[in-house]
Write a protein that holds these residues in place. Structure first.
Motif, PDB file in Angstrom:
ATOM      1  N   ILE A 209      37.594  37.821  45.594  1.00 37.00           N
ATOM      2  CA  ILE A 209      37.644  39.290  45.608  1.00 37.00           C
ATOM      3  C   ILE A 209      38.804  39.852  45.259  1.00 37.00           C
ATOM      4  O   ILE A 209      39.961  39.896  45.930  1.00 37.00           O
ATOM      5  N   PRO A 210      39.096  40.490  43.993  1.00 38.09           N
ATOM      6  CA  PRO A 210      40.379  40.759  43.583  1.00 38.09           C
ATOM      7  C   PRO A 210      40.807  42.259  43.944  1.00 38.09           C
ATOM      8  O   PRO A 210      39.806  43.019  43.874  1.00 38.09           O
TER       9      PRO A 210
ATOM     10  N   ALA B 239      40.677  40.195  36.841  1.00 37.92           N
ATOM     11  CA  ALA B 239      39.749  40.609  38.096  1.00 37.92           C
ATOM     12  C   ALA B 239      38.370  39.713  37.881  1.00 37.92           C
ATOM     13  O   ALA B 239      37.767  39.364  38.846  1.00 37.92           O
ATOM     14  N   ASP B 240      37.820  39.915  36.588  1.00 39.86           N
ATOM     15  CA  ASP B 240      36.441  39.325  36.509  1.00 39.86           C
ATOM     16  C   ASP B 240      36.457  37.683  36.637  1.00 39.86           C
ATOM     17  O   ASP B 240      35.572  37.392  37.121  1.00 39.86           O
TER      18      ASP B 240
ATOM     19  N   ARG C 290      40.319  37.337  49.642  1.00 40.42           N
ATOM     20  CA  ARG C 290      40.653  38.497  48.938  1.00 40.42           C
ATOM     21  C   ARG C 290      41.942  38.053  48.347  1.00 40.42           C
ATOM     22  O   ARG C 290      43.017  37.663  48.744  1.00 40.42           O
TER      23      ARG C 290
ATOM     24  N   THR D 244      36.567  37.386  40.263  1.00 40.00           N
ATOM     25  CA  THR D 244      35.127  37.677  40.932  1.00 40.00           C
ATOM     26  C   THR D 244      34.357  36.543  40.552  1.00 40.00           C
ATOM     27  O   THR D 244      33.303  36.101  41.578  1.00 40.00           O
ATOM     28  N   VAL D 245      34.186  35.903  39.228  1.00 39.45           N
ATOM     29  CA  VAL D 245      33.179  34.793  39.059  1.00 39.45           C
ATOM     30  C   VAL D 245      33.301  33.640  39.683  1.00 39.45           C
ATOM     31  O   VAL D 245      32.362  32.786  40.269  1.00 39.45           O
TER      32      VAL D 245
ATOM     33  N   SER E 110      31.393  31.318  36.443  1.00 43.46           N
ATOM     34  CA  SER E 110      30.336  31.798  37.336  1.00 43.46           C
ATOM     35  C   SER E 110      29.296  30.665  37.706  1.00 43.46           C
ATOM     36  O   SER E 110      29.006  30.783  38.886  1.00 43.46           O
TER      37      SER E 110
ATOM     38  N   PHE F  46      40.357  41.148  32.613  1.00 41.57           N
ATOM     39  CA  PHE F  46      39.885  39.766  32.332  1.00 41.57           C
ATOM     40  C   PHE F  46      40.244  39.072  33.940  1.00 41.57           C
ATOM     41  O   PHE F  46      39.358  38.163  34.232  1.00 41.57           O
TER      42      PHE F  46
ATOM     43  N   LEU G 196      33.683  33.327  31.288  1.00 43.21           N
ATOM     44  CA  LEU G 196      33.343  34.027  32.425  1.00 43.21           C
ATOM     45  C   LEU G 196      31.950  33.685  33.175  1.00 43.21           C
ATOM     46  O   LEU G 196      31.698  33.425  34.235  1.00 43.21           O
TER      47      LEU G 196
END
Lengths: 245, 245, 245
Positions: free
Chosen positions: B47-48, B38-39, B24, B42-43, B228, B36, B224
């Protein structure tokens, strides 16, 4: 008296000048479209900043070449910051643009927009509903963006016919165009010529983007690609600028 | 004394560990690039979270494995929140990274950045102009990102040569890399190794993205995708990490 | 008593009604995903607004047809604004939806979510962790979105099985779906039917988007394209709505 009207040639020349100068554009921008606007300002060849805190606004406006005042997601603190930023810009003789976003939703925002216009921005840009309420802006350049963009400085009137209908489906294209107009104001004292060039540039980029987009999502992305790749020569050829005599 | 330098093999191993752990990452992030960043977090497999209110910051930092402090769009409230967040992270022995965005625009922001560095972040990351003002960070890992990324912890120096010029045309790639470095700090106590791996990962993903992008807009989106899909094996092969003896 | 369950035919009909009505959706939306949510609301055929200042909230909610209350990036001022907005919506008989983002991170946010539920939103939508803490919502429609979306209004239960795993890798898809549900609430008094249609629409658009995306980045963009292009006929054919008898 003979008047000079902006042309496609002039638009191409100004695009080149923006890319050479790389002006700093400080934006008091609504929180919704900060990144999209910053990306648009960057790909046109300028340098964006977005801070809106009271204790830093003087430093940021002082370092900037031009100021964008966008009234979206306005609040009390941002009003104070806007007033200080405008004062600093005016004192330093720097151009600034007012984008009275959603002034048609809120009487207090409309009233605030009017007090700002009294402080003489170089440009006021809004959509049809917003500009209808703003009313005539006298010798300040007023721009109503839409399917065609209408510009008038009280003496001359210009219509820019570039653009694409998907622009209306991407949140922030109007705000982004305000940032691009700001960048052009730094290389041309005639606000009508600067704004005409900026709107032709964004409009031509939008037309190019629509050619390889599948819908408004990919259009918004492609628009940044085509704005980045736009050449003065392509702008000169594709700009559709009418003078309303 | 023999020193251990981070390698491409190590970077690959750490990427795998991030994906297994799913840490996290709490971000006190400027409002411009929150999505951007947060994405990107995540990828990469983390976990943001992004909350910055005074009454909730303790809850969010306590639940996080690492903290990202980004000074963009700073204001008075955010300063207070940052100070509390840093205190909580330090008390809990959690790593944190400082990103002194635009400290070259504002003396008060630079002064604030320096007080934060005195509280010993694991990493300070900025661009060339920012890091020039920040100066030497002693035994705290300092990173100057750019065409090549320069890292030094006072004893060891590393250059990561991955990346693509379009990163500079997408607002927030630096901020995003700060969030990715934070994620890597949770799986590796050697900050130099963690940050080297994170910057190699984002740099390799950027190179891959540039292969099928048309410009900075589609590059930001493709980045992204490739971040990922990045495999430890691809990272091991493509990472270009130099040790500056 | 015979109960009416929402069907794919009903979903198609409601999509058409949203596009004809073009409702105004006011969002008190976390700052992270404001643009993504605004874009989603726009492409479904509605008109978003996002202001959250105390002195303008009454004007904006009064002009809106429905209200979205999203608790991400909550702070003290936003709490007050939310309470006023909810009061105005309730007094005017306008529907509103509550999205208790990250109430699992913060006890005070969970407590605030519960006080808002006592003021009777039309819908509460969260992820699994959030809805587990929120608990039963009685006769208020509760929705847990995830791999499948579970809806119940205390009497009827529905599962919408459309969607794609990449939705979980794009920050804001849940928040966006809250905005789309809000738009559908303006054309259908039965909240279960409205929300089922909205989630089927976003889920089908997500499935279509995944077909030509390369990863979560391009998926998020393609999702706006397919949501914009989604026809009632395509929705009718592809919606997978189960009634849990």
């Amino acid at each position: 008296m003979t008047q000079t009207y902006p042309t496609a040639e002039k638009a191409a020349e100004l695009l080149e000048r923006v890319r050479v100068r790389r002006p700093r554009v400080h934006c008091l921008m609504n929180t919704v479209v900060q990144k999209f606007t910053a990306d648009g300002i960057t790909v046109i060849g300028a340098i964006p900043s977005m801070t809106s805190s009271p204790d830093e606004i003087a430093d940021f406006v002082s370092k900037a070449d031009v100021l964008t005042v966008n009234l979206g997601t306005l609040d009390a603190e941002r009003r104070n910051v806007i007033e200080r930023a405008v004062e600093i810009a005016n004192d330093a003789g720097k151009p600034w643009i007012l984008d009275p976003v959603h002034c048609d939703y809120s009487p207090s925002r409309l009233a605030f927009a009017r007090t700002l216009i009294a402080r003489r921005p170089s440009v006021v840009r809004g959509n049809k509903a917003e500009m209808a309420l703003i009313g005539k802006t006298g010798d300040i350049l007023g721009i109503e963006t839409g399917a065609a963009d209408q510009l008038t400085d009280g003496t001359r009137s210009v219509t820019v016919r570039n653009g694409h209908r998907w622009m209306a489906e991407v949140t922030g294209t109007g705000c982004l165009s305000g940032g691009v107009i700001a960048a052009f104001l730094t290389v041309e004292p005639d606000a009508l010529a600067a704004a005409t060039a900026a709107l032709a540039a964004t409009g031509v980029a939008a037309e190019q983007a629509a050619e390889f987009a599948r819908g408004p999502g990919s259009f918004g992305v492609a628009f940044l690609d085509t704005l980045s790749a736009l050449t003065p020569e392509a702008l000169r050829k594709a700009a559709r600028i009418d003078h309303d005599h």
